[in-house]
Every structure is written in structure tokens, then in C-alpha cells.
Write a protein that holds these residues in place. Structure first.
Motif, PDB file in Angstrom:
ATOM      1  N   GLU A 115       0.830  -1.217   0.000  1.00  0.00           N
ATOM      2  CA  GLU A 115       0.000   0.000   0.000  1.00  0.00           C
ATOM      3  C   GLU A 115       0.863   1.266   0.000  1.00  0.00           C
ATOM      4  OE1 GLU A 115      -3.357   0.161   2.627  1.00  0.00           O
ATOM      5  OE2 GLU A 115      -3.798  -1.959   2.357  1.00  0.00           O
ATOM      6  N   ILE A 116       1.964   1.222   0.767  1.00  0.00           N
ATOM      7  CA  ILE A 116       2.842   2.404   0.836  1.00  0.00           C
ATOM      8  C   ILE A 116       3.563   2.590  -0.507  1.00  0.00           C
ATOM      9  CG2 ILE A 116       4.918   3.346   1.938  1.00  0.00           C
ATOM     10  CD1 ILE A 116       3.933   1.922   4.537  1.00  0.00           C
ATOM     11  N   GLY A 117       4.063   1.482  -1.074  1.00  0.00           N
ATOM     12  CA  GLY A 117       4.758   1.560  -2.366  1.00  0.00           C
ATOM     13  C   GLY A 117       3.854   2.146  -3.434  1.00  0.00           C
ATOM     14  N   GLU A 118       2.592   1.732  -3.426  1.00  0.00           N
ATOM     15  CA  GLU A 118       1.645   2.230  -4.427  1.00  0.00           C
ATOM     16  C   GLU A 118       1.328   3.713  -4.188  1.00  0.00           C
ATOM     17  OE1 GLU A 118      -1.634  -0.429  -4.915  1.00  0.00           O
ATOM     18  OE2 GLU A 118      -2.537   0.883  -6.425  1.00  0.00           O
ATOM     19  N   THR A 192       6.987  -2.858  -5.022  1.00  0.00           N
ATOM     20  CA  THR A 192       5.700  -2.338  -5.508  1.00  0.00           C
ATOM     21  C   THR A 192       5.904  -1.068  -6.318  1.00  0.00           C
ATOM     22  OG1 THR A 192       4.635  -3.256  -3.561  1.00  0.00           O
ATOM     23  CG2 THR A 192       3.368  -1.645  -4.797  1.00  0.00           C
ATOM     24  N   TYR A 193       6.800  -0.214  -5.839  1.00  0.00           N
ATOM     25  CA  TYR A 193       7.098   1.037  -6.558  1.00  0.00           C
ATOM     26  C   TYR A 193       7.551   0.698  -7.984  1.00  0.00           C
ATOM     27  CZ  TYR A 193       8.898   5.799  -7.189  1.00  0.00           C
ATOM     28  OH  TYR A 193       9.118   7.085  -7.642  1.00  0.00           O
ATOM     29  N   LYS A 194       8.408  -0.312  -8.086  1.00  0.00           N
ATOM     30  CA  LYS A 194       8.945  -0.715  -9.387  1.00  0.00           C
ATOM     31  C   LYS A 194       7.831  -1.220 -10.301  1.00  0.00           C
ATOM     32  CE  LYS A 194      12.768  -3.375 -11.156  1.00  0.00           C
ATOM     33  NZ  LYS A 194      13.871  -4.275 -10.853  1.00  0.00           N
ATOM     34  N   CYS A 201      12.376   3.631 -13.193  1.00  0.00           N
ATOM     35  CA  CYS A 201      13.772   3.406 -13.533  1.00  0.00           C
ATOM     36  C   CYS A 201      14.634   4.617 -13.146  1.00  0.00           C
ATOM     37  CB  CYS A 201      13.865   3.093 -15.029  1.00  0.00           C
ATOM     38  SG  CYS A 201      15.495   2.551 -15.464  1.00  0.00           S
ATOM     39  N   ALA A 202      14.212   5.822 -13.597  1.00  0.00           N
ATOM     40  CA  ALA A 202      14.985   7.034 -13.282  1.00  0.00           C
ATOM     41  C   ALA A 202      15.027   7.250 -11.766  1.00  0.00           C
ATOM     42  CB  ALA A 202      14.349   8.241 -13.968  1.00  0.00           C
ATOM     43  N   THR A 203      13.891   7.037 -11.105  1.00  0.00           N
ATOM     44  CA  THR A 203      13.846   7.305  -9.652  1.00  0.00           C
ATOM     45  C   THR A 203      14.729   6.316  -8.886  1.00  0.00           C
ATOM     46  OG1 THR A 203      11.585   8.091  -9.872  1.00  0.00           O
ATOM     47  CG2 THR A 203      12.311   7.557  -7.652  1.00  0.00           C
TER      48      THR A 203
END
Ligand SMILES: Nc1ncnc2c1ncn2[C@@H]1O[C@H](COP(=O)(O)OP(=O)(O)OP(=O)(O)O)[C@@H](O)[C@H]1O
Length: 221
Positions: A115-118, A192-194, A201-203
Motif C-alpha cells: 500500500e505504501i509503495g503504491e 511495488t514502486y517498481k 527506472c529514473a527514480t
């Protein structure tokens, strides 16, 4: 001057370096009021301008986050004269506390991480950096266990990968410091962010650089 509909029986929830938070009723609903105080060392005219800018900035960031589909408290009212922002009160506990409970399972940690990653990926893709990601600034709602993002006081608009990388790095440091045995939380956030951020990718490249700089700095002293 007091805003219309504010209950006098306000209860102090927290007192930070910049603001105090009260629980109260606002127009018949459970709310909080976050009031920024004057900084005595600043020139009064400058202080008023800065306080007002921060107040409006925080309210705007919350509204923007909600538009991006991030769970954050609804802003109910902004009272610039009293340097107060009124918002919906989240009935729940800080993630920091939820993670320390004996009842917190690996499944809970994995779900919080997702949930946090999203949420962070939605903020970043929408051009908003939170600026203060810690486990105190996420709340776990009592009724459905959902994670809600709070404290947008240091948020700012940015599309720069470095700013987003630093946002993630601040969170990693906060988790490592407060929950050293729960590193799987940050792993899940990054996984999850990925999966969910269009600009992952940049981040994440920047994040790796920021982290390497941080390591070098802490080795040098
Ligand atoms: N919408 C909300 N619903 C319920 N509680 C809240 C809400 N917003 C803030 N709080 C409570 O008030 C505390 C402080 O709020 P917040 O972090 O926004 O203020 P702050 O002054 O920036 O705090 P700090 O200086 O500790 O970062 C939170 O940790 C939480 O316990």
C-alpha cells in the motif's frame, strides 16, 4: 477568531516543532486542527508570509494527493488568520505503533509495504514529493486496516528524479532506524514502486546514487 462549527472541547494530540494538532468536532464530524505557531526569531511580517505559504502548501498537497488516488485525510477548512488547517480525523494508529504490536504478522507487513509503495508511486508519478516519509506519517485505519498518508507539511511539487530518490531514501533510513528487524517492509515498498510507477527506472537509479552518497558520508564520519 474561531472558524464556524468548531467545538470548544478540543483535545491536544501532538505538539511538534512547527505545529500543534488538536482533535475536535468540525461541523459535526470527527476532525483534527493543525495549527502552526509563530516563530519568534523571524520578523513578524516575514513569519506571517511563510506560515501562510506553508499552511496553504500543505492543504494544496493533500488535495492533490487525494486527486491522484492516494488515501489522505480530506481537508475540511483552512483558516489563514489562525494558521489552522482542519481535516478529517483518521481513526487508527501510527504505522510505527502498528509495526510494534505483537499481533503484527508478516502478511500485515507485506500489505503495508504494497500500500505504501503504491501510494508513493502515485504521488511521484503525479509530480508530488512528500518530503517527510517516516512510519509516523502513515496511519493504519481501525475499520479496514488501510494505510493513510498524513503530514504533507514538507511536501512540494517536483518531477525531478533526485527529489523522488531522496524521498525514498528518507523512508529507508526511518524504517532502518525505527524497525531494524522489519527490513522486508522497505523491500516490499520498493518492489511495488517498481511495479506501479511509470518512472521507476529514473527514480530508483537516483535512489541508488543517493544511498551510495549517504553511505560514503557516514563512513567518512
Ligand atoms: N488526520 C489525522 N487524523 C488523526 N490523527 C492525526 C491526523 N493528522 C495528524 N494526526 C496526529 O497528529 C500527529 C502530528 O501530526 P503531523 O505529523 O501532521 O504534525 P507535525 O507537527 O508535522 O508533526 P511532527 O512535527 O511530529 O512531524 C500525528 O502523528 C498523528 O498522531
Amino acid at each position: 477568531m474561531r472558524a464556524l462549527g468548531v467545538d470548544d472541547a478540543a483535545r491536544a494530540l501532538s505538539q511538534g516543532a512547527e505545529a500543534r494538532v488538536f482533535a475536535l468536532e468540525f461541523c459535526g464530524r470527527d476532525a483534527i486542527c493543525k495549527q502552526r505557531f509563530a516563530k519568534k526569531y523571524r520578523l513578524p511580517a516575514l513569519d506571517e508570509r511563510l506560515t501562510r505559504a506553508r499552511l496553504v502548501g500543505e492543504a494544496r498537497a493533500i488535495v492533490r494527493a487525494r486527486k491522484l488516488g492516494v488515501r489522505a485525510p480530506m481537508v475540511l477548512h483552512v483558516d489563514a488568520n489562525e494558521a489552522c488547517v482542519y481535516m478529517e480525523r483518521v481513526a487508527g494508529v501510527a504505522l510505527k505503533e502498528a509495526l510494534r504490536r505483537e499481533t503484527c504478522t508478516r502478511e500485515d507487513i507485506a500489505r503495508y509495504g504494497r500500500e505504501i509503495g503504491e501510494a508513493i508511486s502515485k504521488l511521484h508519478d503525479g509530480g508530488l514529493v512528500h518530503g517527510d516519509l517516516t512510519t509516523s506519517n502513515f496511519m493504519v485505519r481501525d475499520d479496514d486496516g488501510a494505510v493513510v498518508v498524513i503530514d504533507f507539511g514538507l511536501s512540494y511539487p517536483s518531477a525531478v528524479p533526485e527529489d523522488k530518490g531522496v524521498d525514498l531514501y528518507v523512508l529507508e533510513r526511518a524504517i532502518n532506524a525505527a524497525h531494524p528487524s522489519q527490513t522486508e517492509l522497505f523491500d516490499e515498498i520498493i518492489a511495488t514502486y517498481k511495479k506501479t510507477s511509470k518512472m521507476w527506472c529514473a527514480t530508483l537509479n537516483r535512489f541508488a546514487e543517493v544511498r551510495a552518497r549517504g553511505r560514503k558520508r557516514s563512513m567518512v564520519g
